[in-house]
Enzyme design. Sequence first.
Site, short mmCIF file in Angstrom:
data_model
loop_
_atom_site.label_atom_id
_atom_site.label_comp_id
_atom_site.label_asym_id
_atom_site.label_seq_id
_atom_site.Cartn_x
_atom_site.Cartn_y
_atom_site.Cartn_z
N GLU A 63 -46.05 -38.30 -10.19
CA GLU A 63 -45.50 -38.10 -8.85
C GLU A 63 -46.25 -38.93 -7.80
OE1 GLU A 63 -44.38 -33.40 -9.47
OE2 GLU A 63 -46.46 -33.96 -9.14
N ASP A 234 -44.91 -25.51 -10.76
CA ASP A 234 -44.88 -26.58 -9.76
C ASP A 234 -44.03 -27.77 -10.21
OD1 ASP A 234 -46.50 -27.50 -11.78
OD2 ASP A 234 -48.16 -28.12 -10.49
P1 NAD Z 1 -55.37 -26.80 -17.46
O1 NAD Z 1 -54.49 -27.31 -18.53
O2 NAD Z 1 -56.75 -27.32 -17.34
O3 NAD Z 1 -55.48 -25.20 -17.58
C1 NAD Z 1 -54.37 -24.38 -17.78
C2 NAD Z 1 -54.82 -23.15 -18.53
O4 NAD Z 1 -53.70 -22.25 -18.64
C3 NAD Z 1 -55.27 -23.43 -19.98
O5 NAD Z 1 -56.59 -22.98 -20.17
C4 NAD Z 1 -54.25 -22.67 -20.84
O6 NAD Z 1 -54.82 -22.13 -22.02
C5 NAD Z 1 -53.82 -21.57 -19.88
N1 NAD Z 1 -52.53 -20.95 -20.19
C6 NAD Z 1 -51.38 -21.54 -20.59
N2 NAD Z 1 -50.42 -20.60 -20.78
C7 NAD Z 1 -50.99 -19.40 -20.48
C8 NAD Z 1 -50.50 -18.06 -20.47
N3 NAD Z 1 -49.26 -17.77 -20.83
N4 NAD Z 1 -51.36 -17.07 -20.08
C9 NAD Z 1 -52.65 -17.35 -19.73
N5 NAD Z 1 -53.15 -18.60 -19.72
C10 NAD Z 1 -52.35 -19.62 -20.09
O7 NAD Z 1 -54.57 -27.04 -16.09
P2 NAD Z 1 -55.14 -27.00 -14.59
O8 NAD Z 1 -55.56 -28.35 -14.15
O9 NAD Z 1 -56.08 -25.85 -14.43
O10 NAD Z 1 -53.78 -26.68 -13.82
C11 NAD Z 1 -53.15 -25.42 -13.95
C12 NAD Z 1 -51.77 -25.49 -13.37
O11 NAD Z 1 -51.84 -25.67 -11.96
C13 NAD Z 1 -50.94 -26.66 -13.90
O12 NAD Z 1 -49.65 -26.16 -14.21
C14 NAD Z 1 -50.88 -27.63 -12.75
O13 NAD Z 1 -49.70 -28.38 -12.76
C15 NAD Z 1 -50.95 -26.70 -11.57
N6 NAD Z 1 -51.48 -27.27 -10.34
C16 NAD Z 1 -50.88 -26.92 -9.17
C17 NAD Z 1 -51.37 -27.42 -7.97
C18 NAD Z 1 -50.74 -26.98 -6.68
O14 NAD Z 1 -51.03 -27.56 -5.64
N7 NAD Z 1 -49.92 -25.96 -6.68
C19 NAD Z 1 -52.47 -28.29 -7.95
C20 NAD Z 1 -53.09 -28.60 -9.17
C21 NAD Z 1 -52.59 -28.09 -10.37
#
Ligand code: NAD
Length: 346
Positions: A63, A234
Site C-alpha cells: 500500500e 485492516d
Molecule cells: P504479527 O504477524 O507479528 O503478529 C500477529 C500475531 O497474531 C501472531 O503472533 C499470531 O500468532 C497471532 N494470531 C493470529 N491469529 C490469531 C488468533 N485467532 N488468536 C490469537 N492470536 C492470533 O503481526 P503484527 O505486526 O503484530 O500485526 C498485527 C496486525 O495488525 C496485522 O494484521 C497488521 O496488518 C495489523 N496492523 C494494523 C495497523 C493499524 O494501523 N491498524 C498497523 C500495523 C499493523
Amino acid sequence: MTPSDKALVPFVSVDHMMQLVHHIGVADMLRGLADYIAHDFARWEQFDKTPRVASHSAEGVIELMPTSDGENYGFKYVNGHPKNTADGLQTVTAFGLLADVDTGYPVLLTEMTMLTALRTAATSALVARTLAPRGATTMAMIGNGAQSEFQSLAMQAIAGITHVRLYDIDAAATAKCAANLAGTGLHVTACTSAQEAIEGAQILTTCTADKAYATILTDNMVGAGVHINAIGGDCPGKTEIAPGILTRGDIFVEYPPQTRIEGDIQQLPEDHPVTEIWQVMTGAAKGRTSDRQITIFDSVGFAIEDFSALRYVRDSIAGSRFYHPLDLLADPDDPRDLFGMLQRAG
Ligand code: NAD
C-alpha cells in the site's frame, strides 16, 4: 563530486531510528507521537485525504499512503503479509518520505517499520484515553506479535493501563511478549484463551494477523462498558470482530471511505453509522456517553498518522547524530544542465 547541501536528504536508517527511540525513551516518544497526532487530528480538514492505494495479492497487500497539509507532503510504503513470519520475515514493513510542498524536494526519508508500530500504538492509546471507561486499568492484548509490546507500552504511557493480559494462538509469541514487557512496570498475565484474556479487562485490543474473516471476539464474549481497540482487521477479507458486537457498540473510525473498505465494518451495510475520531477529539461529536456503552475503535491506520510521525521524526533529528545525509536528488549547479552534470561525472 560532492552534492550541494540543499540536495542532501536526511535519511533515518533502522539503526538510527532505534538509537533515536532509546535517546528519547520509548514512553516519551509514544507520548510525543500522540501529541503530534492529536495536533494533526485537530486540523483534519486542512489535509488532502484519500483511501490508501492498495495492491492486493494472494498472500498480502502493498500500500501507498499519501497526504498533504499544503505545506508538507508525506507518504508511506507499507506491506501486510500474514504468512511472512513463518519464513522469518515481518508481517508489516514500511518506509516513508516527507517533502516540502513549495519546492517538491524531500526533507526526510526514513525507515517506518519501527515508526509504524510506535505511531499505531500512540494512536490506539490516544483513542483509548478518549473513549475507554474512566479508570480503566486492565487491557487484554490478543495477538502477541510485532505490534503487541508497543500497544501495551502506549496504553501504559498514555491511557493509564497498569495490567496487561496476553493471549496468542502461538504460546511462544505470548512468552516473547511477556519477557519483553518484564521490567516495564506493567503487570503481565499470560492467558491460554481469548476468553481468559478478556476477564476483568476494560480495554480489549485485537492485533492478530490472518488473511481471513476471523472472529477473535465472538458476540457472547463481550459485555457492556468495554472499549475495543481493533487493530488487525485492516484489509478486505481480513476482520477480527463478530458483526453482532459491531452492531451493539458505537463505532469510531479514522477516515470512513478507507475504513469501509478495510476495517471490521466491511462486514456491515455501507450506511451503518460511524463517528470520525477526530471529531470526538475536537468536541464536534460525542465519544463515550454511558458506562454501559461498548465503544469500538475500528483502526486501519490512516496517512495523517504517518504524516504526524514523519513530522515528529523530522523535528527530533534536527541537529542530531541520528541520520545520514543521503545523496538522493540530482541537483546540477545550472538547473537545466542535468546532462552536463552526467557528462562531467564520466
Ligand atoms: P504479527 O504477524 O507479528 O503478529 C500477529 C500475531 O497474531 C501472531 O503472533 C499470531 O500468532 C497471532 N494470531 C493470529 N491469529 C490469531 C488468533 N485467532 N488468536 C490469537 N492470536 C492470533 O503481526 P503484527 O505486526 O503484530 O500485526 C498485527 C496486525 O495488525 C496485522 O494484521 C497488521 O496488518 C495489523 N496492523 C494494523 C495497523 C493499524 O494501523 N491498524 C498497523 C500495523 C499493523
